[in-house]
Write an enzyme that holds these catalytic residues in place. Structure first.
Site, mmCIF file in Angstrom:
data_model
loop_
_atom_site.group_PDB
_atom_site.id
_atom_site.type_symbol
_atom_site.label_atom_id
_atom_site.label_comp_id
_atom_site.label_asym_id
_atom_site.label_seq_id
_atom_site.Cartn_x
_atom_site.Cartn_y
_atom_site.Cartn_z
ATOM 1 N N MET A 31 35.974 44.975 45.524
ATOM 2 C CA MET A 31 35.630 44.374 44.914
ATOM 3 C C MET A 31 34.191 44.815 45.999
ATOM 4 S SD MET A 31 36.284 40.001 44.282
ATOM 5 C CE MET A 31 36.347 39.479 46.094
ATOM 6 N N HIS A 38 40.832 48.344 53.127
ATOM 7 C CA HIS A 38 40.830 49.513 51.305
ATOM 8 C C HIS A 38 41.002 51.518 51.345
ATOM 9 C CE1 HIS A 38 37.387 45.879 51.342
ATOM 10 N NE2 HIS A 38 38.487 45.781 50.315
ATOM 11 N N VAL A 177 45.612 46.600 57.827
ATOM 12 C CA VAL A 177 44.702 46.968 59.111
ATOM 13 C C VAL A 177 44.532 46.165 59.911
ATOM 14 C CG1 VAL A 177 43.457 48.857 59.455
ATOM 15 C CG2 VAL A 177 44.771 48.567 57.317
HETATM 16 O O1 PAF Z 1 41.681 42.235 46.525
HETATM 17 C C1 PAF Z 1 40.365 41.825 46.167
HETATM 18 O O2 PAF Z 1 40.075 42.769 46.729
HETATM 19 C C2 PAF Z 1 40.499 41.724 44.151
HETATM 20 O O3 PAF Z 1 40.934 40.128 44.708
HETATM 21 C C3 PAF Z 1 41.013 42.170 43.371
HETATM 22 C C4 PAF Z 1 42.200 42.172 43.039
HETATM 23 C C5 PAF Z 1 39.625 43.826 43.698
HETATM 24 C C6 PAF Z 1 40.285 41.626 41.877
HETATM 25 O O4 PAF Z 1 39.243 42.012 41.844
#
Ligand code: PAF
Length: 295
Positions: A31, A38, A177
């Site tokens: 998101m 990430h 992390v």
């Molecule tokens: O973990 C997230 O950031 C969200 O739940 C995802 C998997 C991108 C779905 O919107």
């Protein structure tokens, strides 16, 4: 790197990569408001796959009516810079109607494991997650998709829907992390002021206390949960939403812990921010959490 906004363009690029170029595709659904958690997923995708797609979409259907959808941090320029450095091939940043066209009426619900823990505190949340993940998988058709262990229940739900809906995608889960303080990285950490950030370290401290009790032979789940609860209560800025001790694969509540992997998960309000964290005990081949230096 190309930024793609249209679902059709994303589908046709992915189709070409798969069919004409015979390459593997890795998808990292996000998101946005990217952090080192990430980026660890993106690095692994880069290592494992020929072509890496990162989706950036703040998904409205997974937010409750009183949650932070409007205020959720968004910074596509910064995210793009980070992803360019990691040599990502495509950013898929669709507008709302590309994911939810006018008249959208079809949702995915994973029964059984969606209703407890986060699902109990955030009704409808996992229906939103399962729906958007299904749509993203259908658009990109990835060979591999990457998720973080910090959202433990989400990883189980995504694995289940992948199997049940027969997606030809392997789900790769990577460790949480953490900052050196133990605080798990989360886009919502951006909401915390300095004092709250310090207070938020209580989540991991509480989990460590539980881990220690388990190591010292404690097998009663109520007492383990009590360790977590009483540690959170030492922090005046923190308010426990829930702590749960369950089978790590089925989320079945456990009274007595045996040889099965155990998930200890909690959600805590720190000021106005709600944070989650977890540890898994007893997993045979478990990768350790990763710690990063923060400035
Ligand atoms: O973990 C997230 O950031 C969200 O739940 C995802 C998997 C991108 C779905 O919107």
């Amino acid at each position: 790197m190309e930024i793609i906004n249209r679902r059709q363009r994303m589908s046709s690029v992915a189709r070409k990569v798969r069919r004409e170029e015979d390459k593997t595709i890795g998808l990292v659904p996000t998101m946005g408001a990217l952090h080192e958690g990430h980026l660890s997923l993106v690095r692994e995708a880069r290592r494992m796959c020929d072509v890496v797609v990162v989706s950036v979409f703040v998904n409205p259907t997974q937010f409750g009516p009183n949650e932070d959808f409007q205020h959720y941090p968004r910074d596509l320029t910064k995210d793009t810079a980070l992803l360019t450095e990691l040599n990502v091939d495509y950013i898929f940043a669709p507008a709302m109607e590309e994911i939810y066209p006018k008249g959208f009426a079809t949702y995915v619900k994973v029964e059984g494991i969606s209703d407890q823990l986060e699902g109990a505190s955030r009704p409808g949340h996992f229906r939103g997650v399962a729906t958007v993940v299904t749509i993203l998988f259908n658009i990109v058709r990835p060979d591999f998709a990457f998720f973080g262990q910090k959202d433990a229940q989400q990883t189980l739900i995504v694995k289940r829907l992948t199997r049940d809906l027969a997606f030809d995608t392997e789900i790769v889960i990577l460790p949480t992390v953490r900052e050196e303080s133990g605080l798990a990285l989360s886009s919502r950490n951006a909401y915390l002021d300095e004092d709250e950030r310090r207070a938020a370290t209580v989540l991991y401290r509480a989990l460590r206390t539980a881990k220690e009790a388990y190591k010292n032979g404690e097998r009663n789940s109520t007492r383990i949960a009590d360790w977590v609860r009483s540690t959170v209560e030492t922090e005046p800025r923190a308010r426990l939403d829930y702590v749960s001790v369950t089978d790590a694969d089925t989320l079945e509540k456990l009274e007595k812990l045996d040889d099965r992997p155990v998930l200890i998960a909690l959600a805590v309000h720190v000021g106005k921010t709600r944070l989650i964290d977890n540890v898994v005990l007893n997993r045979a081949k478990q990768k350790e959490d990763v710690t990063v230096k923060t400035s």
